[in-house]
Design a protein around this motif. Structure first.
Motif, PDB file in Angstrom:
ATOM      1  N   HIS A  39       0.844  -1.259   0.106  1.00  0.00           N
ATOM      2  CA  HIS A  39       0.158  -0.178  -0.042  1.00  0.00           C
ATOM      3  C   HIS A  39       0.831   1.347  -0.076  1.00  0.00           C
ATOM      4  N   VAL A  40       1.938   1.156   0.695  1.00  0.00           N
ATOM      5  CA  VAL A  40       2.941   2.250   0.713  1.00  0.00           C
ATOM      6  C   VAL A  40       3.468   2.379  -0.656  1.00  0.00           C
ATOM      7  N   ALA A  41       3.886   1.294  -1.162  1.00  0.00           N
ATOM      8  CA  ALA A  41       4.654   1.487  -2.279  1.00  0.00           C
ATOM      9  C   ALA A  41       3.665   2.108  -3.652  1.00  0.00           C
ATOM     10  N   VAL A  42       2.222   1.824  -3.289  1.00  0.00           N
ATOM     11  CA  VAL A  42       1.354   2.222  -4.404  1.00  0.00           C
ATOM     12  C   VAL A  42       1.040   3.687  -4.359  1.00  0.00           C
ATOM     13  N   LYS A  43       1.030   4.090  -3.001  1.00  0.00           N
ATOM     14  CA  LYS A  43       0.830   5.351  -2.872  1.00  0.00           C
ATOM     15  C   LYS A  43       1.917   6.356  -3.188  1.00  0.00           C
ATOM     16  N   ALA A  44       3.268   5.977  -2.981  1.00  0.00           N
ATOM     17  CA  ALA A  44       4.381   6.568  -3.227  1.00  0.00           C
ATOM     18  C   ALA A  44       4.671   6.523  -4.859  1.00  0.00           C
ATOM     19  N   GLY A  45       4.337   5.378  -5.587  1.00  0.00           N
ATOM     20  CA  GLY A  45       4.420   5.339  -6.851  1.00  0.00           C
ATOM     21  C   GLY A  45       3.298   6.164  -7.544  1.00  0.00           C
ATOM     22  N   GLY A  46       2.290   6.225  -7.003  1.00  0.00           N
ATOM     23  CA  GLY A  46       1.186   7.090  -7.786  1.00  0.00           C
ATOM     24  C   GLY A  46       1.629   8.762  -7.427  1.00  0.00           C
ATOM     25  N   ALA A  47       2.208   9.006  -6.200  1.00  0.00           N
ATOM     26  CA  ALA A  47       2.686  10.381  -6.217  1.00  0.00           C
ATOM     27  C   ALA A  47       3.988  10.607  -7.308  1.00  0.00           C
TER      28      ALA A  47
ATOM     29  N   THR B 101       5.027  13.292 -12.353  1.00  0.00           N
ATOM     30  CA  THR B 101       5.584  13.386 -13.729  1.00  0.00           C
ATOM     31  C   THR B 101       4.768  14.060 -14.737  1.00  0.00           C
ATOM     32  N   LEU B 102       3.430  13.384 -14.393  1.00  0.00           N
ATOM     33  CA  LEU B 102       2.515  13.977 -15.441  1.00  0.00           C
ATOM     34  C   LEU B 102       2.356  15.418 -15.197  1.00  0.00           C
ATOM     35  N   ALA B 103       2.515  15.967 -13.998  1.00  0.00           N
ATOM     36  CA  ALA B 103       2.268  17.497 -13.827  1.00  0.00           C
ATOM     37  C   ALA B 103       3.489  18.177 -14.538  1.00  0.00           C
ATOM     38  N   ALA B 104       4.737  17.366 -14.504  1.00  0.00           N
ATOM     39  CA  ALA B 104       5.900  17.900 -14.830  1.00  0.00           C
ATOM     40  C   ALA B 104       5.707  18.218 -16.644  1.00  0.00           C
ATOM     41  N   LEU B 105       5.186  17.124 -17.210  1.00  0.00           N
ATOM     42  CA  LEU B 105       4.718  16.877 -18.542  1.00  0.00           C
ATOM     43  C   LEU B 105       3.723  17.931 -19.222  1.00  0.00           C
ATOM     44  N   SER B 106       2.991  18.496 -18.110  1.00  0.00           N
ATOM     45  CA  SER B 106       2.004  19.185 -18.526  1.00  0.00           C
ATOM     46  C   SER B 106       1.903  20.773 -18.051  1.00  0.00           C
ATOM     47  N   ALA B 107       3.061  21.234 -17.961  1.00  0.00           N
ATOM     48  CA  ALA B 107       3.453  22.630 -17.157  1.00  0.00           C
ATOM     49  C   ALA B 107       2.739  23.697 -18.232  1.00  0.00           C
ATOM     50  N   ASP B 108       2.185  23.442 -19.268  1.00  0.00           N
ATOM     51  CA  ASP B 108       1.724  24.562 -20.180  1.00  0.00           C
ATOM     52  C   ASP B 108       0.224  24.425 -19.765  1.00  0.00           C
ATOM     53  N   ASP B 109      -0.363  23.392 -19.102  1.00  0.00           N
ATOM     54  CA  ASP B 109      -1.842  23.429 -18.766  1.00  0.00           C
ATOM     55  C   ASP B 109      -1.902  24.048 -17.285  1.00  0.00           C
ATOM     56  N   ARG B 110      -2.156  25.093 -17.007  1.00  0.00           N
ATOM     57  CA  ARG B 110      -2.003  25.471 -15.585  1.00  0.00           C
ATOM     58  C   ARG B 110      -3.188  24.693 -14.603  1.00  0.00           C
ATOM     59  N   GLN B 111      -4.377  24.620 -15.002  1.00  0.00           N
ATOM     60  CA  GLN B 111      -5.271  23.861 -14.348  1.00  0.00           C
ATOM     61  C   GLN B 111      -4.813  22.408 -14.097  1.00  0.00           C
ATOM     62  N   PHE B 112      -4.423  21.794 -15.102  1.00  0.00           N
ATOM     63  CA  PHE B 112      -3.938  20.221 -14.696  1.00  0.00           C
ATOM     64  C   PHE B 112      -2.764  20.380 -13.914  1.00  0.00           C
ATOM     65  N   LEU B 113      -1.770  21.169 -14.050  1.00  0.00           N
ATOM     66  CA  LEU B 113      -0.639  21.233 -13.534  1.00  0.00           C
ATOM     67  C   LEU B 113      -0.997  21.426 -11.765  1.00  0.00           C
ATOM     68  N   LEU B 114      -1.996  22.388 -11.335  1.00  0.00           N
ATOM     69  CA  LEU B 114      -2.210  22.532 -10.227  1.00  0.00           C
ATOM     70  C   LEU B 114      -3.095  21.463  -9.651  1.00  0.00           C
ATOM     71  N   LEU B 115      -3.865  20.691 -10.548  1.00  0.00           N
ATOM     72  CA  LEU B 115      -4.786  19.535  -9.732  1.00  0.00           C
ATOM     73  C   LEU B 115      -3.570  18.458  -9.619  1.00  0.00           C
ATOM     74  N   ALA B 116      -2.810  18.244 -10.539  1.00  0.00           N
ATOM     75  CA  ALA B 116      -1.737  17.298 -10.440  1.00  0.00           C
ATOM     76  C   ALA B 116      -0.846  17.260  -9.270  1.00  0.00           C
ATOM     77  N   ALA B 117      -0.264  18.636  -9.019  1.00  0.00           N
ATOM     78  CA  ALA B 117       0.507  18.920  -7.902  1.00  0.00           C
ATOM     79  C   ALA B 117      -0.156  18.703  -6.523  1.00  0.00           C
ATOM     80  N   VAL B 118      -1.330  19.111  -6.591  1.00  0.00           N
ATOM     81  CA  VAL B 118      -2.096  18.584  -5.134  1.00  0.00           C
ATOM     82  C   VAL B 118      -2.232  17.243  -4.954  1.00  0.00           C
ATOM     83  N   ALA B 119      -2.728  16.673  -6.059  1.00  0.00           N
ATOM     84  CA  ALA B 119      -2.903  15.122  -6.164  1.00  0.00           C
ATOM     85  C   ALA B 119      -1.485  14.468  -5.753  1.00  0.00           C
ATOM     86  N   ALA B 120      -0.523  14.944  -6.177  1.00  0.00           N
ATOM     87  CA  ALA B 120       0.915  14.330  -6.078  1.00  0.00           C
ATOM     88  C   ALA B 120       1.221  14.398  -4.661  1.00  0.00           C
ATOM     89  N   PHE B 121       1.085  15.831  -4.123  1.00  0.00           N
ATOM     90  CA  PHE B 121       1.431  16.193  -2.623  1.00  0.00           C
ATOM     91  C   PHE B 121       0.517  15.121  -1.671  1.00  0.00           C
TER      92      PHE B 121
END
Length: 136
Positions: free
Chosen positions: A5-13, A18-38
């Protein structure tokens, strides 16, 4: 807490970051992905800092309180141990409830790594045994 379970959460983060970093041009997605990753990273860190949510012995029970704090309850302080079962939106949820005079602690299967009924039964056996011993 099961290591998987720990590995799944860390892997998901990591994946979401990574998705957030690849989508830096879409600010809304970047914000949502950053919050989810955090959020996922915070949950994984909590699992590392406090992997055992409930521990019991002949004297009482220790439960995780808050993010990673702990509280020790002597058996006479525990007023109830029960399982709350509910069915909502075609999902069954089961939570172990450990109640004291001033607090209620809730734990799921994911917190315990075991069936909540089995944990409740084991805790109740320990509690009954401790409370039935003569003072001395």
């Amino acid at each position: 807490m099961p290591p998987a379970h720990v590995a799944v959460k860390a892997g998901g983060a990591a994946v979401v970051a990574t998705l957030a970093a690849l989508s830096a041009d879409d600010r809304q997605f970047l914000l949502l992905a950053a919050v989810a990753a955090f959020g996922l990273a915070a949950l994984a860190l909590r699992d590392v800092l406090a992997p055992v949510r409930v521990a019991a012995d002949a004297e009482g029970v220790t439960v995780v309180r808050g993010y990673a704090g702990r509280r020790r309850l002597a058996w006479p302080e525990v007023t109830a141990i029960r399982v709350d079962e509910r069915r909502r939106l075609l999902m069954d949820t089961r939570l172990l409830e450990i109640e004291s005079a001033d607090d209620l602690f809730l734990f799921s299967f994911f917190d315990l790594g075991a069936d909540v009924h089995d944990v409740a039964d084991a805790l109740e056996r320990l509690r009954r045994h401790a409370l039935s011993r003569p003072e001395g």
